[in-house]
Design a protein around this motif. Structure first.
Motif, PDB file in Angstrom:
ATOM      1  N   ARG A  13       0.823  -1.207   0.000  1.00  0.00           N
ATOM      2  CA  ARG A  13       0.000   0.000   0.000  1.00  0.00           C
ATOM      3  C   ARG A  13       0.858   1.257   0.000  1.00  0.00           C
ATOM      4  O   ARG A  13       0.520   2.262  -0.631  1.00  0.00           O
ATOM      5  CB  ARG A  13      -0.948  -0.022   1.203  1.00  0.00           C
ATOM      6  N   ARG A  14       1.987   1.214   0.699  1.00  0.00           N
ATOM      7  CA  ARG A  14       2.899   2.352   0.688  1.00  0.00           C
ATOM      8  C   ARG A  14       3.490   2.569  -0.707  1.00  0.00           C
ATOM      9  O   ARG A  14       3.546   3.687  -1.216  1.00  0.00           O
ATOM     10  CB  ARG A  14       4.014   2.158   1.711  1.00  0.00           C
ATOM     11  N   ILE A  15       3.920   1.479  -1.326  1.00  0.00           N
ATOM     12  CA  ILE A  15       4.482   1.570  -2.676  1.00  0.00           C
ATOM     13  C   ILE A  15       3.441   2.120  -3.651  1.00  0.00           C
ATOM     14  O   ILE A  15       3.736   3.001  -4.472  1.00  0.00           O
ATOM     15  CB  ILE A  15       4.985   0.188  -3.135  1.00  0.00           C
ATOM     16  N   ASN A  16       2.218   1.620  -3.566  1.00  0.00           N
ATOM     17  CA  ASN A  16       1.163   2.062  -4.470  1.00  0.00           C
ATOM     18  C   ASN A  16       0.829   3.542  -4.270  1.00  0.00           C
ATOM     19  O   ASN A  16       0.576   4.267  -5.241  1.00  0.00           O
ATOM     20  CB  ASN A  16      -0.092   1.215  -4.278  1.00  0.00           C
ATOM     21  N   ALA A  17       0.824   3.988  -3.003  1.00  0.00           N
ATOM     22  CA  ALA A  17       0.522   5.403  -2.726  1.00  0.00           C
ATOM     23  C   ALA A  17       1.600   6.304  -3.310  1.00  0.00           C
ATOM     24  O   ALA A  17       1.300   7.325  -3.957  1.00  0.00           O
ATOM     25  CB  ALA A  17       0.387   5.626  -1.216  1.00  0.00           C
ATOM     26  N   VAL A  31      -0.847  18.631  -5.677  1.00  0.00           N
ATOM     27  CA  VAL A  31      -1.003  17.694  -4.568  1.00  0.00           C
ATOM     28  C   VAL A  31      -1.468  18.461  -3.333  1.00  0.00           C
ATOM     29  O   VAL A  31      -0.845  19.449  -2.941  1.00  0.00           O
ATOM     30  CB  VAL A  31       0.313  16.962  -4.269  1.00  0.00           C
ATOM     31  N   VAL A  32      -2.562  18.017  -2.739  1.00  0.00           N
ATOM     32  CA  VAL A  32      -3.147  18.671  -1.568  1.00  0.00           C
ATOM     33  C   VAL A  32      -3.140  17.674  -0.412  1.00  0.00           C
ATOM     34  O   VAL A  32      -3.745  16.599  -0.504  1.00  0.00           O
ATOM     35  CB  VAL A  32      -4.591  19.132  -1.842  1.00  0.00           C
ATOM     36  N   TYR A  33      -2.447  18.022   0.671  1.00  0.00           N
ATOM     37  CA  TYR A  33      -2.389  17.179   1.869  1.00  0.00           C
ATOM     38  C   TYR A  33      -3.385  17.714   2.890  1.00  0.00           C
ATOM     39  O   TYR A  33      -3.424  18.921   3.155  1.00  0.00           O
ATOM     40  CB  TYR A  33      -0.989  17.185   2.467  1.00  0.00           C
ATOM     41  N   LEU A  34      -4.181  16.836   3.475  1.00  0.00           N
ATOM     42  CA  LEU A  34      -5.146  17.290   4.472  1.00  0.00           C
ATOM     43  C   LEU A  34      -5.101  16.396   5.700  1.00  0.00           C
ATOM     44  O   LEU A  34      -4.786  15.216   5.622  1.00  0.00           O
ATOM     45  CB  LEU A  34      -6.553  17.340   3.876  1.00  0.00           C
ATOM     46  N   ASP A  35      -5.412  17.019   6.841  1.00  0.00           N
ATOM     47  CA  ASP A  35      -5.325  16.270   8.093  1.00  0.00           C
ATOM     48  C   ASP A  35      -5.943  17.103   9.209  1.00  0.00           C
ATOM     49  O   ASP A  35      -6.340  18.258   8.999  1.00  0.00           O
ATOM     50  CB  ASP A  35      -3.869  15.947   8.426  1.00  0.00           C
ATOM     51  N   LEU A 130      -4.921  11.706   1.946  1.00  0.00           N
ATOM     52  CA  LEU A 130      -5.490  11.592   3.284  1.00  0.00           C
ATOM     53  C   LEU A 130      -5.212  10.209   3.852  1.00  0.00           C
ATOM     54  O   LEU A 130      -4.899   9.269   3.122  1.00  0.00           O
ATOM     55  CB  LEU A 130      -6.989  11.869   3.266  1.00  0.00           C
ATOM     56  N   ASP A 131      -5.334  10.106   5.190  1.00  0.00           N
ATOM     57  CA  ASP A 131      -5.123   8.818   5.839  1.00  0.00           C
ATOM     58  C   ASP A 131      -6.447   8.071   5.935  1.00  0.00           C
ATOM     59  O   ASP A 131      -7.449   8.470   5.341  1.00  0.00           O
ATOM     60  CB  ASP A 131      -4.462   9.001   7.210  1.00  0.00           C
ATOM     61  N   GLU A 200      -8.724  13.768  -7.700  1.00  0.00           N
ATOM     62  CA  GLU A 200      -8.346  12.390  -7.432  1.00  0.00           C
ATOM     63  C   GLU A 200      -7.990  12.222  -5.959  1.00  0.00           C
ATOM     64  O   GLU A 200      -7.812  13.210  -5.233  1.00  0.00           O
ATOM     65  CB  GLU A 200      -7.153  11.977  -8.307  1.00  0.00           C
ATOM     66  N   VAL A 201      -7.880  10.966  -5.534  1.00  0.00           N
ATOM     67  CA  VAL A 201      -7.602  10.652  -4.121  1.00  0.00           C
ATOM     68  C   VAL A 201      -6.437   9.675  -4.027  1.00  0.00           C
ATOM     69  O   VAL A 201      -6.364   8.715  -4.801  1.00  0.00           O
ATOM     70  CB  VAL A 201      -8.829  10.031  -3.428  1.00  0.00           C
ATOM     71  N   VAL A 202      -5.537   9.910  -3.078  1.00  0.00           N
ATOM     72  CA  VAL A 202      -4.506   8.933  -2.709  1.00  0.00           C
ATOM     73  C   VAL A 202      -4.633   8.698  -1.213  1.00  0.00           C
ATOM     74  O   VAL A 202      -4.539   9.646  -0.421  1.00  0.00           O
ATOM     75  CB  VAL A 202      -3.085   9.423  -3.050  1.00  0.00           C
ATOM     76  N   ARG A 203      -4.860   7.448  -0.843  1.00  0.00           N
ATOM     77  CA  ARG A 203      -4.969   7.088   0.573  1.00  0.00           C
ATOM     78  C   ARG A 203      -3.640   6.519   1.059  1.00  0.00           C
ATOM     79  O   ARG A 203      -3.062   5.639   0.412  1.00  0.00           O
ATOM     80  CB  ARG A 203      -6.096   6.068   0.793  1.00  0.00           C
TER      81      ARG A 203
END
Length: 262
Positions: A13-17, A31-35, A130-131, A200-203
């Motif tokens: 999952r880390r590699i894919n992200a 790229v937008v990081y949210l938390d 996002l996580d 788009e989304v990257v988890r």
């Protein structure tokens, strides 16, 4: 010394992200990081070695932190390589002062922030990182699958709805196994909402906060708040948060270099 080994699933999952982020960047997407994070009115640095014999009005007077947990505020925001996304900053007072602050965030509140503050502020196609916090991961009804707590009658209903064959006299464990083997890919409300807005989304994989660059921004902001709180009141904390957000005199409000690096 015990070192926990990552499961193969988390490694993949880390590699894919990271691979997905690289591909989106190559396509020119922002790229937008949210938390989310928290601050309290009792946040402070150690005052060891500071002269406390000076009058309270003196600049060398040590701040005396009141006892107790203090009032807690939860902050939700998003950032890019250019800084915090305009109008994405949400700060609100919580009812609890101890335990995990994530209990003060729920799916409804997060989705309302997403659709009313963040998404309208994104002027170009972006990829949101996002996580997998519970309030990020509410599933669409059609992708929900039975669990070990599901009754046998409901297992049969789910299998019939999805037109999956099963023996007429199958036991509950056998039905659960069939459900597990045929579980659908999860469809998240948040992900579908983001894609409806053209993004788009990257988890991120579990237990990898270092891959979310806004975590470094939280660190800068918390250091500023800890070192500048004076009165330990809600008003004082909110004023220090505003300073940290804007980067007044310290440059902590911008996400520039830490987000650019990831």
């Amino acid at each position: 010394m015990y070192v926990r080994k990552e499961s193969l699933d988390v490694v993949c999952r880390r590699i894919n992200a990271l691979r997905a982020l690289k591909q989106h960047r190559e396509r020119g997407m922002q790229v937008v990081y949210l938390d989310e994070t928290w601050f309290t009115t009792r946040m402070h640095h150690s005052m060891k070695g500071v002269d406390t014999t000076q009058p309270a009005t003196s600049t060398t007077y040590s701040r005396h932190v009141p006892p107790g947990e203090g009032d807690r505020f939860v902050v939700v925001a998003a950032g890019t390589a250019d800084g915090l996304v305009e109008d994405s900053f949400l700060c609100y007072h919580t009812k609890t002062t101890s335990g995990d602050y994530r209990g003060e965030v729920n799916g409804e509140l997060f989705l309302r922030w997403l659709t009313s503050q963040l998404l309208p502020s994104l002027a170009e196609p972006s990829v949101l990182v996002l996580d997998n916090a519970p309030y990020h991961s509410q599933q669409m009804e059609e992708s929900r699958r039975p669990t070990t707590a599901t009754r046998k009658a409901d297992l049969i209903t789910w299998l019939e709805k999805h037109r999956l064959p099963f023996p007429p006299h199958a036991t509950r464990p056998e039905l659960l196994l069939i459900c597990k083997r045929n579980r659908p890919q999860p469809q998240y409300i948040v992900d579908n909402t983001i894609r409806m807005w053209g993004h788009e989304v990257v988890r991120l994989p579990p237990a990898h906060p270092e891959l979310n660059a806004i975590e470094q921004v939280w660190g800068h902001m918390k250091r500023h708040v800890r070192s500048s709180l004076q009165h330990f009141t809600r008003a004082d904390l909110q004023a220090r948060l505003e300073e940290a957000k804007m980067g007044n005199g310290r440059g902590v409000g911008r996400c520039g270099s830490p987000i650019t690096r990831l």
